[in-house]
Design an enzyme around this catalytic site. Structure first.
Site, mmCIF file in Angstrom:
data_model
loop_
_atom_site.group_PDB
_atom_site.id
_atom_site.type_symbol
_atom_site.label_atom_id
_atom_site.label_comp_id
_atom_site.label_asym_id
_atom_site.label_seq_id
_atom_site.Cartn_x
_atom_site.Cartn_y
_atom_site.Cartn_z
ATOM 1 N N CYS A 1 -5.116 6.492 -3.753
ATOM 2 C CA CYS A 1 -4.146 4.985 -3.711
ATOM 3 C C CYS A 1 -2.911 5.363 -4.196
ATOM 4 O O CYS A 1 -2.393 5.630 -5.398
ATOM 5 C CB CYS A 1 -4.600 4.059 -4.523
ATOM 6 S SG CYS A 1 -4.041 2.382 -4.632
ATOM 7 N N CYS B 1 0.813 -1.175 0.134
ATOM 8 C CA CYS B 1 -0.013 -0.014 -0.185
ATOM 9 C C CYS B 1 0.867 1.174 -0.044
ATOM 10 O O CYS B 1 1.738 1.486 1.105
ATOM 11 C CB CYS B 1 -0.875 0.114 1.317
ATOM 12 S SG CYS B 1 -2.034 1.461 1.370
ATOM 13 N N GLU C 1 -10.202 0.313 -4.646
ATOM 14 C CA GLU C 1 -9.099 -0.605 -3.929
ATOM 15 C C GLU C 1 -9.654 -1.877 -3.657
ATOM 16 O O GLU C 1 -10.799 -2.065 -3.212
ATOM 17 C CB GLU C 1 -8.609 0.110 -2.643
ATOM 18 C CG GLU C 1 -7.783 1.328 -3.185
ATOM 19 C CD GLU C 1 -6.737 1.740 -2.074
ATOM 20 O OE1 GLU C 1 -5.957 0.801 -1.579
ATOM 21 O OE2 GLU C 1 -6.765 2.587 -1.585
ATOM 22 N N GLY D 1 -1.796 2.652 -6.965
ATOM 23 C CA GLY D 1 -2.749 2.934 -7.915
ATOM 24 C C GLY D 1 -2.133 4.283 -8.696
ATOM 25 O O GLY D 1 -2.061 4.074 -10.059
ATOM 26 N N HIS E 1 -3.204 -4.070 -10.527
ATOM 27 C CA HIS E 1 -3.942 -2.930 -10.955
ATOM 28 C C HIS E 1 -4.371 -2.929 -12.195
ATOM 29 O O HIS E 1 -3.655 -3.549 -13.396
ATOM 30 C CB HIS E 1 -3.084 -1.683 -10.794
ATOM 31 C CG HIS E 1 -2.616 -1.363 -9.499
ATOM 32 N ND1 HIS E 1 -3.244 -0.272 -8.581
ATOM 33 C CD2 HIS E 1 -1.539 -1.768 -8.775
ATOM 34 C CE1 HIS E 1 -2.581 -0.487 -7.493
ATOM 35 N NE2 HIS E 1 -1.642 -1.188 -7.389
#
Length: 280
Positions: free
Chosen positions: A221, A71, A212, A224, A163
């Site tokens: 994110c 993360c 997410e 992301g 992703h």
């Protein structure tokens, strides 16, 4: 149980010191801990643990109780927590995650933590690394993704976690509440995926909204943003330095020639408290 609430651009976390607290019930009780009405409220939980190969180990529990491999916003919060509490007494540190060793660097200005620059490691577009169904050695660039009766051109990127990036002319018009969970659980992605809809503003700016994996819609994110910048760079939309504009604020992404990615952004502490375990 003592805890600290932190956020990176509004992507918020409950931070728990696993050196001091009993973490045995965290996964089981993650849903209520992260509930914004009946619990503390957060997108996820970060747990500090000892590591044999790095300065610390970070476990990430999503708000649905599943465990995340990595993360981006979480690693910045984790690093600031460890640095400000002198758990790690250096600005450059190494953190063990399920995605490998991640290297955040604390940026200090006049004794105040201003931002965190993170060596996010290397990206991959190969289907086997994401993971994604299909030819394992093929890059997942501009593949056809059909959801309900709509067809999208998508690019999948691994930043240590999966992703699915979709470019659109108007990100505000996207019905993320409906499309997000359907793409997250699409059969193409055996381990599910994060979902990013991205609008190209210029060759140095992107605007992104994210669903997410395991958390739903969040204000930001980090992985992301990195994946979106990588996908945009691969398609020739942007240069190698990109500002990604998220609902919670901006992240600065740098893409290197060797496929390494750096992310810089803030991390803020909101409050600390104690939770009565009998409540759970």
């Amino acid at each position: 149980m003592k805890f600290t609430k932190m956020h990176g651009l509004g992507n918020d976390f409950i931070v728990i010191d696993g050196f001091k607290e009993d973490i045995s019930i965290i996964e089981e009780k993650a849903k209520i801990l992260c509930d914004r009405h009946f619990g503390i409220g957060a997108d996820g939980i970060l747990i500090l643990l000892p590591s044999d190969i790095a300065d610390l180990k970070m476990r990430i529990i999503n708000s649905d109780g599943s465990e995340a491999t990595m993360c981006g916003n979480g690693i910045r919060c984790f690093a600031v927590y460890a640095y400000t509490r002198k758990i790690v007494n250096k600005k450059k540190m190494e953190i063990e995650t399920l995605a490998g060793i991640i290297k955040p660097e604390i940026i200090v200005n006049k004794d105040i933590v201003e931002a965190v620059k993170v060596d996010m490691g290397y990206y991959s577009l190969l289907r086997e690394d994401i993971p994604m169904l299909g030819n394992t050695k093929e890059e997942a660039v501009d593949f056809d993704l059909i959801v309900d009766n709509s067809s999208f051109k998508a690019t999948a990127v691994s930043m240590g976690n999966p992703h699915c990036v979709i470019f659109t002319e108007d990100v505000e018009s996207i019905q993320l509440e409906s499309l997000g969970p359907k793409i997250e659980n699409h059969p193409y992605f055996p381990k599910r995926t994060n979902v990013e809809f991205v609008e190209v503003i210029s060759d140095s700016q992107l605007k992104m909204k994210v669903w997410e994996r395991g958390a739903g819609i969040t204000l930001a994110c980090g992985t992301g943003a990195c994946a979106s910048a990588v996908a945009a760079h691969k398609k020739g939309f942007v240069k190698d330095k990109v500002t990604v504009k998220l609902p919670g604020g901006d992240l600065f992404i740098e893409i290197m020639e060797d496929k390494k990615v750096f992310m810089t952004g803030p991390a803020k502490e909101v409050f600390s408290g104690e939770l009565e375990l009998s409540y759970l």
